[in-house]
Scaffold this motif. Structure first.
Motif, mmCIF file in Angstrom:
data_model
loop_
_atom_site.group_PDB
_atom_site.id
_atom_site.type_symbol
_atom_site.label_atom_id
_atom_site.label_comp_id
_atom_site.label_asym_id
_atom_site.label_seq_id
_atom_site.Cartn_x
_atom_site.Cartn_y
_atom_site.Cartn_z
ATOM 1 N N GLU A 1 41.437 42.259 34.751
ATOM 2 C CA GLU A 1 40.833 43.183 35.702
ATOM 3 C C GLU A 1 40.619 44.351 34.265
ATOM 4 N N GLN A 2 41.538 44.238 33.386
ATOM 5 C CA GLN A 2 41.292 45.511 31.898
ATOM 6 C C GLN A 2 39.976 44.457 31.470
ATOM 7 N N LEU A 3 39.914 43.867 31.699
ATOM 8 C CA LEU A 3 38.406 43.002 30.652
ATOM 9 C C LEU A 3 37.157 43.343 31.267
ATOM 10 N N GLY A 4 37.945 43.523 32.846
ATOM 11 C CA GLY A 4 36.571 44.287 33.457
ATOM 12 C C GLY A 4 35.970 42.882 34.378
ATOM 13 N N TRP A 5 36.781 41.384 34.203
ATOM 14 C CA TRP A 5 35.986 40.897 34.656
ATOM 15 C C TRP A 5 35.866 40.695 36.604
ATOM 16 N N GLN B 1 31.160 35.354 33.490
ATOM 17 C CA GLN B 1 32.186 34.960 32.505
ATOM 18 C C GLN B 1 32.837 33.288 32.917
#
Lengths: 887, 115
Positions: B59-63, B89
């Motif tokens: 989630e932090q990576l925005g995926w 990704q």
């Protein structure tokens, strides 16, 4: 980009920590519930299903921990926890905390203050001026003569024209002006500047304009002035239509063409300028006649700005080459004349140069005090960390990493330092303008020496603070890192053998303190002896019963004849006053900040080296000057009222000039040439000092004022105190001419003392910090001794039980303390041998390794440490053997 | 825990989570864990606890994105869905995985290294 987003999410997670925690709780609970339900659906009994779900999940607490570490900034959170813990520890022990913070405040505050002085006086002395780092001061040099000289305007213009590596050459000659305030006159500091002054400095007048190129040219042709912001606010109440109004300066109406911006005080370290005048007005404001077209008249002080990227060395070699060409082109005026560039902080013609040694010493002393403070705090922390050994051991035992203990200790140090830095900055803010108080006002105008507390100073002080934190927190942290777990967990109460290594550490910290304070004591002693020696130096004239003052004839518009008449009249009237023995005028009284006239001379019968000009300084003096000043004549006569312009030109030379240029012959009756005129020597004066007490004796001659003109200095030989005479003088002058301004009336003693003020400043600085250091070292020693005594109570009790008496114990403890001190002093002697070289140029008739001073400093140190040991020693001798052995 | 079930490789967990969300649409954590185990025919034993930090990381990576919603049994649950960046990704990782597994496969074929 991706990293940024991750960082941001982490940050957001840290801020909304409680919500995140609650959500995670809910999510995990939901997961377990679903899993349990699923297992039950598959036919597992409910109890077993719940256990199985938990097992399959694999550790709730661990998951949460990993989740937290992923979600926030664990380092920051841990740090924050350490900070709160440290604050609690400090609050619980307020005495310790206050003492430590006080020590560090003194250390950091002293450093920040000295940094602010160096910044405001040496490094960036001129507020509002752009690119000061590329500015350099310009002075003339004279081959074979030490020191600096000024530059003539024609030479200066040639430099500006022929040099390519410079952006600008500006002139800034300090002068005092007289301005009319109602019916009386007032003096104010002012500058004669070149027309490019304001533009080149990047300073824009807030009203009106700066000067125009035409205003450099013409003899007294452009009576215009730019006034200072403060003058504008206070004298003209901020009148917005001030430009174009007239103002009387030195008796001549000047038009105000501009108002300088607030906080611009000119470019002379030490004084805040209030008026600026264009070069063309030189004759009116700078004594000695019209000089703008005279290549031999050296009066200009100035600054250059180098082009970007030009090194001072390259600039110097270019300007020296130009000076060489001028030397060849104009040998009559320029033989042996060169030019030298100085960085701003070494500017020889303003107070940067005079304060440099004092500031250097202040810096060294401040650093020494900081080191001592650090050693002291280190010792305090060490003592406390010993008391907290149990806590540390417990923390290690339940699995805390050693680096966490380290971090904790450093955090505590950091907090102490942060408090100390805050109060240290406050101290520096209070003391930033203190330097002025240590220096006397001159001519009734106080000096302007503001410290500069800008971001650079704050950053540097913060850096110093960080380094000192490392220094003082390192020792306790190191020793905490090798706690012996098993040993520490055992309840320990006063073993006979104290921790050997720890005792050694504490002892060496104390020795460092003793050594550093010893060095400061030696410095204080050396400066004190120098001051004594300086004050015992005979200036060669009477000091106690001679009063000195000035009368500004130029400002009242007096010409030569009128001045001479007035001088004769006033001297006659003064000599008829009760208590006045004699009075005489002079061009310049000894020991002022102004410079004497100097001229190249040719002595009949003396062959000068070919590439040199013999330059000798001189001053014009009135009849009976030598009698008034108490300077004896060793041969010939002094000037009389008959030595007028109509009589042949004469001079009195001093002993050194006589012996240097007439080599054993009697100069009386012989001639020398100065400024194109042959002067006959009529007398030889005993050597006396001209500028300050420590100057090197130099050739010098006197000319009669009646022949050379001028003479604004008045000396009066009297037994009256200065206050009484001021009143009488003022009324006498008032009776003769109400327009004349009488300057400050002081004794020659006071005049002489002002030249030694910087020595007293340096000494005061040393004495203050030396005393402080001594106190800190004594506290350190006291701490170590009391601690040692408390650790050895059982041993003392045992010894008493075995027959030792109180005197034995007392002696034993004192001996231990003195041994520590002696080691510290030995270290201090080695250190002082090297570092006292730093103050060598402030010393006078004292060797930097003066054995007497070293011995005295050692004695003071020994007495202080004896005092520090006595209380613990007394406590040791009062040991009750029964109680000591039972516990 | 039965010893014979292989652990999930860390890198492959990301791939499995993304693939699950891509094909099934928004899912809560337990749903994802269940699906991974099912797909492997219950051969792969997921350390379920490790799933949640991984989800946070993704989630932090925005995926992936998350949203609170109501589950099939009417309870408050957090639903994860794949984002556009996550799909990109997934495509990249799928290709990467296939290439690597192809290479490994060639190595493991009899005589693979020699030829």
């Amino acid at each position: 980009m991706r990293h940024l987003r991750v960082l941001w999410r982490r940050f957001a997670g840290m801020l909304s920590k409680n919500r995140v925690e609650r959500d995670l709780e809910d999510e995990l609970a939901f997961h377990l519930q679903m899993e349990t339900a699923e297992l039950i659906r598959r036919g597992m009994p409910p109890e077993e299903a719940r256990c199985s779900a938990l097992r399959r999940f694999g550790g709730i607490a661990r998951t949460k921990e990993i989740y937290r570490e992923t979600g926030g900034f664990p380092m920051i959170e841990v740090f924050w926890r350490d900070v709160r813990f440290a604050l609690r520890m400090l609050r619980r022990n307020p005495g310790f905390s206050l003492l430590a913070i006080l020590c560090l405040t003194l250390g950091i505050g002293a450093n920040a203050t000295v940094f602010s002085w160096i910044e405001g006086i040496l490094l960036r002395p001129f507020p509002l001026v752009t690119q000061q780092e590329r500015m350099m001061a310009v002075t003339g040099t004279n081959r074979g003569v030490a020191g600096h000289d000024d530059v003539s305007w024609p030479d200066y213009q040639d430099f500006a024209k022929n040099c390519t590596l410079f952006d600008a050459f500006i002139v800034d000659r300090i002068t005092g002006i007289a301005l009319s305030v109602g019916d009386r006159a007032e003096r104010a500091p002012a500058s004669i500047v070149s027309s490019n002054y304001f533009d080149a400095l990047g300073v824009h007048p807030i009203l009106g304009r700066g000067f125009e190129p035409a205003e450099d040219i013409g003899r007294n042709a452009h009576p215009v002035t730019v006034i200072g912001y403060q003058v504008w606010r206070e004298r003209y109440h901020g009148d917005p239509r001030i430009v174009g109004k007239a103002l009387m300066l030195n008796g001549l109406p000047h038009t105000i063409v501009g108002v300088a911006p607030e906080n611009f005080h000119g470019t002379f370290v030490g004084w805040a300028m209030q008026f600026w005048l264009p070069l063309s007005m030189q004759e009116l404001f700078d004594p000695g006649g019209y000089k703008l077209e005279d290549r031999g008249a050296r009066w200009i002080e100035g600054f250059v700005r180098l082009k970007p990227g030009v090194s001072p060395t390259r600039a110097q070699s270019e300007i020296s080459a130009v000076a060489k060409r001028l030397e060849d082109a104009y040998p009559a005026t320029n033989r042996g004349r060169g030019v030298r560039l100085y960085p701003l902080w070494q500017t020889p013609f303003n107070n940067a140069g005079t304060l440099l040694p004092t500031l250097k010493i202040s810096l060294a002393v401040a650093i020494a005090v900081l080191l001592i403070a650090c050693a002291n705090v280190s010792n305090l922390l060490l003592l406390r960390s010993f008391r907290r050994r149990h806590e540390m051991a417990v923390r290690l035992a339940i699995g805390s990493a050693r680096r966490r203990l380290f971090a904790q200790l450093f955090t505590e140090g950091f907090i102490l330092a942060a408090f100390a830095a805050a109060s240290g900055f406050a101290l520096a803010y209070t003391c930033r303008n203190l330097l002025v108080l240590l220096l006397p006002a001159r001519g009734g105008v106080s000096m302007y020496l503001p410290g500069g507390l800008d971001w650079r100073v704050l950053a540097l002080s913060a850096g110093v603070c960080a380094v000192s934190t490392l220094l003082f927190a390192l020792v306790p942290a190191l020793q905490a890192s090798d706690i012996d777990l098993a040993g520490a967990m055992r309840a320990e109460s006063g073993g006979v053998v104290g921790g050997g290594r720890r005792a050694l550490l504490r002892s060496s910290l104390v020795q460092v303190q003793v050594a550093l304070s010893f060095v400061l004591l030696v410095g204080t002693g050396l400066l004190m002896r120098s001051l004594r020696a300086v004050e015992a130096t005979n200036p060669g004239f009477s000091t106690a019963n001679v009063l000195a003052t000035t009368i500004d004839f130029a400002a009242a518009g007096y010409n030569r004849d009128r001045t001479r008449n007035f001088q004769e009249l006033l001297v006659d009237r003064l000599q008829s006053l009760a208590g006045v023995q004699s009075a005489a005028f002079t061009g310049l009284a000894p020991f002022t900040v102004r410079s004497y006239q100097s001229a190249s001379i040719a002595v009949e019968g003396y062959e000068a080296p070919p590439d040199r000009q013999i330059t000798v300084e001189s001053v014009g003096v009135g009849p009976s000057y030598f009698a008034t000043m108490g300077i004896p004549l060793v041969a010939g006569r002094e000037f009389a009222r008959t030595d007028t312009g109509a009589a042949p030109p004469v001079a009195v030379v001093n002993e050194m000039m006589a012996s240097q240029y007439w080599k054993g012959l009697d100069p009386v009756g012989r001639r020398f040439q100065a400024k194109g005129q042959w002067l006959r020597v009529v007398g030889i004066a005993r050597m006396s000092k001209y500028r300050n007490l420590t100057e090197i004796p130099q050739p010098f001659y006197y000319t009669p004022l009646l022949q050379t003109g001028g003479g604004s200095g008045l000396e009066v030989r009297t037994a009256l105190p200065p206050e009484t005479l001021t009143k009488a003088l003022r009324s006498e002058i008032q009776k003769l001419d109400a327009n004349l301004i009488l300057g400050e009336v002081i004794t020659m003693r006071e005049q002489v003392d002002r030249t030694t003020a910087f020595r007293r400043t340096a000494l005061g600085m040393f004495a203050l910090f030396g005393g402080l250091a001594l106190l800190l070292a004594a506290i350190g020693l006291y701490g170590v001794m009391s601690y040692t005594v408390s650790q050895r109570m059982r041993e003392f009790g045992l010894r008493m039980a075995l027959g030792a008496d109180t005197a034995d114990l007392l002696r034993g403890v004192v001996r231990h303390g003195l041994k520590l001190t002696a080691a510290g002093i030995l270290l201090g002697i080695a250190l002082a041998m090297v570092v006292t070289q730093l103050v060598a140029n402030l010393l006078y008739h004292v060797s930097p390794r003066d054995p007497l001073t070293f011995a005295a400093a050692g004695a003071v140190m020994a007495i202080a440490s004896l005092a520090a040991c006595l209380v613990p020693a007394w406590r040791a001798s009062q040991t009750d053997p029964v109680r000591a052995l039972r516990t | 825990m039965p010893p014979d079930k292989p652990d999930v490789l860390h890198g492959s967990l990301v791939l499995m989570v993304l693939r699950t969300l891509d094909s099934l649409g928004p899912q809560h954590g337990w749903g994802i864990a269940r699906r991974i185990e099912q797909t492997s025919g219950d051969v792969l034993e997921l350390n379920q606890g490790s799933l949640y930090p991984a989800l946070l990381r993704l989630e932090q990576l925005g995926w992936i994105a998350s949203q609170w919603g109501t589950s099939e049994n009417n309870r408050r649950a957090k639903f994860y869905s794949i984002t556009r960046a996550g799909k990109k990704q997934l495509a990249a990782e799928t290709e990467n995985w296939e290439r690597i597994s192809g290479i490994i496969g060639r190595f493991l074929r009899p005589g693979g290294v020699a030829s």
